[in-house]
Design an enzyme around this catalytic site. Structure first.
Site, PDB file in Angstrom:
ATOM      1  N   PRO A  17       0.785  -1.228   0.000  1.00  0.00           N
ATOM      2  CA  PRO A  17       0.000   0.000   0.000  1.00  0.00           C
ATOM      3  C   PRO A  17       0.819   1.281   0.000  1.00  0.00           C
ATOM      4  CG  PRO A  17      -0.121  -1.099   2.135  1.00  0.00           C
ATOM      5  CD  PRO A  17       0.529  -2.058   1.190  1.00  0.00           C
ATOM      6  N   ASN A  18       0.313   2.252  -0.715  1.00  0.00           N
ATOM      7  CA  ASN A  18       0.872   3.614  -0.815  1.00  0.00           C
ATOM      8  C   ASN A  18       2.141   3.714  -1.651  1.00  0.00           C
ATOM      9  OD1 ASN A  18      -1.149   4.895   0.868  1.00  0.00           O
ATOM     10  ND2 ASN A  18      -0.224   3.772   2.571  1.00  0.00           N
ATOM     11  N   ARG A  25       5.121  10.950  -2.415  1.00  0.00           N
ATOM     12  CA  ARG A  25       4.913  10.606  -1.011  1.00  0.00           C
ATOM     13  C   ARG A  25       6.183  10.806  -0.190  1.00  0.00           C
ATOM     14  NH1 ARG A  25       4.791   4.409   1.193  1.00  0.00           N
ATOM     15  NH2 ARG A  25       4.178   4.923   3.312  1.00  0.00           N
ATOM     16  N   TYR A  30      11.344   8.645   1.156  1.00  0.00           N
ATOM     17  CA  TYR A  30      11.297   7.629   0.101  1.00  0.00           C
ATOM     18  C   TYR A  30      11.945   8.043  -1.227  1.00  0.00           C
ATOM     19  CZ  TYR A  30       8.033   5.519   3.385  1.00  0.00           C
ATOM     20  OH  TYR A  30       7.470   4.981   4.517  1.00  0.00           O
ATOM     21  N   ASN A  82       7.918  -5.660  -1.283  1.00  0.00           N
ATOM     22  CA  ASN A  82       7.906  -4.593  -0.286  1.00  0.00           C
ATOM     23  C   ASN A  82       6.483  -4.554   0.247  1.00  0.00           C
ATOM     24  OD1 ASN A  82       7.859  -2.323   1.277  1.00  0.00           O
ATOM     25  ND2 ASN A  82       8.883  -1.000  -0.207  1.00  0.00           N
ATOM     26  N   ALA A  85       3.277  -0.906   4.645  1.00  0.00           N
ATOM     27  CA  ALA A  85       2.756  -0.898   6.026  1.00  0.00           C
ATOM     28  C   ALA A  85       2.298  -2.289   6.479  1.00  0.00           C
ATOM     29  CB  ALA A  85       1.625   0.108   6.148  1.00  0.00           C
ATOM     30  N   HIS A  88       4.238  -4.602   9.002  1.00  0.00           N
ATOM     31  CA  HIS A  88       4.150  -4.525  10.462  1.00  0.00           C
ATOM     32  C   HIS A  88       2.811  -4.998  11.012  1.00  0.00           C
ATOM     33  CE1 HIS A  88       7.467  -1.998   9.272  1.00  0.00           C
ATOM     34  NE2 HIS A  88       6.649  -1.131   8.717  1.00  0.00           N
ATOM     35  N   ASP A  95       1.092 -15.445   6.031  1.00  0.00           N
ATOM     36  CA  ASP A  95       0.601 -16.819   5.897  1.00  0.00           C
ATOM     37  C   ASP A  95       0.503 -17.229   4.427  1.00  0.00           C
ATOM     38  OD1 ASP A  95       0.449 -17.118   8.625  1.00  0.00           O
ATOM     39  OD2 ASP A  95      -1.738 -17.030   8.739  1.00  0.00           O
ATOM     40  N   GLU A 106      12.623  -9.578   1.091  1.00  0.00           N
ATOM     41  CA  GLU A 106      11.840  -8.443   1.592  1.00  0.00           C
ATOM     42  C   GLU A 106      12.656  -7.169   1.381  1.00  0.00           C
ATOM     43  OE1 GLU A 106      10.985  -8.956   5.769  1.00  0.00           O
ATOM     44  OE2 GLU A 106      10.453  -6.841   6.039  1.00  0.00           O
ATOM     45  N   HIS A 108      12.732  -2.821   1.674  1.00  0.00           N
ATOM     46  CA  HIS A 108      12.171  -1.536   2.118  1.00  0.00           C
ATOM     47  C   HIS A 108      13.061  -0.423   1.615  1.00  0.00           C
ATOM     48  CE1 HIS A 108       9.419  -3.626   4.730  1.00  0.00           C
ATOM     49  NE2 HIS A 108      10.441  -4.388   5.094  1.00  0.00           N
ATOM     50  N   LEU A 109      12.449   0.621   1.110  1.00  0.00           N
ATOM     51  CA  LEU A 109      13.228   1.775   0.653  1.00  0.00           C
ATOM     52  C   LEU A 109      13.933   2.447   1.836  1.00  0.00           C
ATOM     53  CD1 LEU A 109      10.217   2.732  -1.410  1.00  0.00           C
ATOM     54  CD2 LEU A 109      12.437   2.728  -2.524  1.00  0.00           C
ATOM     55  N   SER A 110      13.180   2.650   2.904  1.00  0.00           N
ATOM     56  CA  SER A 110      13.750   3.305   4.089  1.00  0.00           C
ATOM     57  C   SER A 110      14.323   2.248   5.031  1.00  0.00           C
ATOM     58  CB  SER A 110      12.655   4.117   4.799  1.00  0.00           C
ATOM     59  OG  SER A 110      11.659   3.244   5.312  1.00  0.00           O
ATOM     60  N   ARG A 115      13.500   4.322  12.273  1.00  0.00           N
ATOM     61  CA  ARG A 115      12.305   5.166  12.264  1.00  0.00           C
ATOM     62  C   ARG A 115      11.472   4.905  13.527  1.00  0.00           C
ATOM     63  NH1 ARG A 115       9.443   4.639   6.624  1.00  0.00           N
ATOM     64  NH2 ARG A 115       8.353   6.450   7.488  1.00  0.00           N
ATOM     65  N   ARG A 119       7.752   0.353  13.411  1.00  0.00           N
ATOM     66  CA  ARG A 119       8.221  -0.179  12.118  1.00  0.00           C
ATOM     67  C   ARG A 119       9.313  -1.234  12.287  1.00  0.00           C
ATOM     68  NH1 ARG A 119       5.815   3.281   8.333  1.00  0.00           N
ATOM     69  NH2 ARG A 119       5.551   5.340   9.199  1.00  0.00           N
TER      70      ARG A 119
END
Ligand code: DQA
Length: 152
Positions: A17-18, A25, A30, A82, A85, A88, A95, A106, A108-110, A115, A119
């Site tokens: 999402p996002n 954003r 990001y 990725n 959200a 978390h 599953d 996995e 993540h950009l950040s 943070r 997170r």
């Protein structure tokens, strides 16, 4: 056994999402790169190395789960995800990945460890082949490089 049987030829890139808002954003976190830019770079790298690549982004948990379940029949042999959200929060998406047993990295950009404390926990990391966090869009590319490296 034939070495070819081990080649990873179908890679799925999953964006949570996002991430469709990348570029607009929170650019301080990001960066300015858009999701289309990221996908275009990955497509070029994959195709230059004879790997088929598919992309899926959704803001809906159920759509992401359905796409993961599809890998049981669409011959995906590696996933780069990725979960955004949902990293978390989503036992359900975790599953799904456990159920289909397709190996994944996995991304993540950040750096999720530098943070907010909420997170720092990921429902995915212990199932992942590896985790890349904090290297921006380069993280996706490095994950794909890992896949390509497995083919040599
Ligand atoms: C993210 C980190 C998550 O905590 C956040 O919810 C995201 C993006 C990242 O790529 O840095 O949406 O996964």
């Amino acid at each position: 056994m034939n070495e070819k049987e081990y080649k990873l030829t179908n890679v799925l890139i999953l964006h949570g999402p996002n991430l469709n808002l990348l570029g607009a954003r929170e650019p301080g976190i990001y960066g300015n790169i858009t999701l289309d830019d990221i996908n275009r770079n990955l497509k070029k790298l994959a195709e230059n190395n004879g790997v088929k690549i598919d992309f899926f982004q959704s803001n809906a948990e159920s759509a992401l789960i359905d796409r993961v379940q599809l890998t049981m029949t669409d011959s995906t042999d590696f996933i780069i995800i990725n979960p955004a959200a949902y990293t978390h929060t989503s036992v359900a998406l975790r599953d799904a990945l456990a159920a289909v047993k397709v190996p994944f990295i996995e991304v993540h950009l950040s750096n999720i460890y530098s943070r907010e404390s909420f997170r720092r926990y990921s429902y995915f990391s212990d199932l992942a082949i590896g985790v890349i966090s904090g290297l921006g869009a380069k993280g996706y590319e490095l994950a794909l490089q890992y896949v390509l490296h497995q083919n040599h």
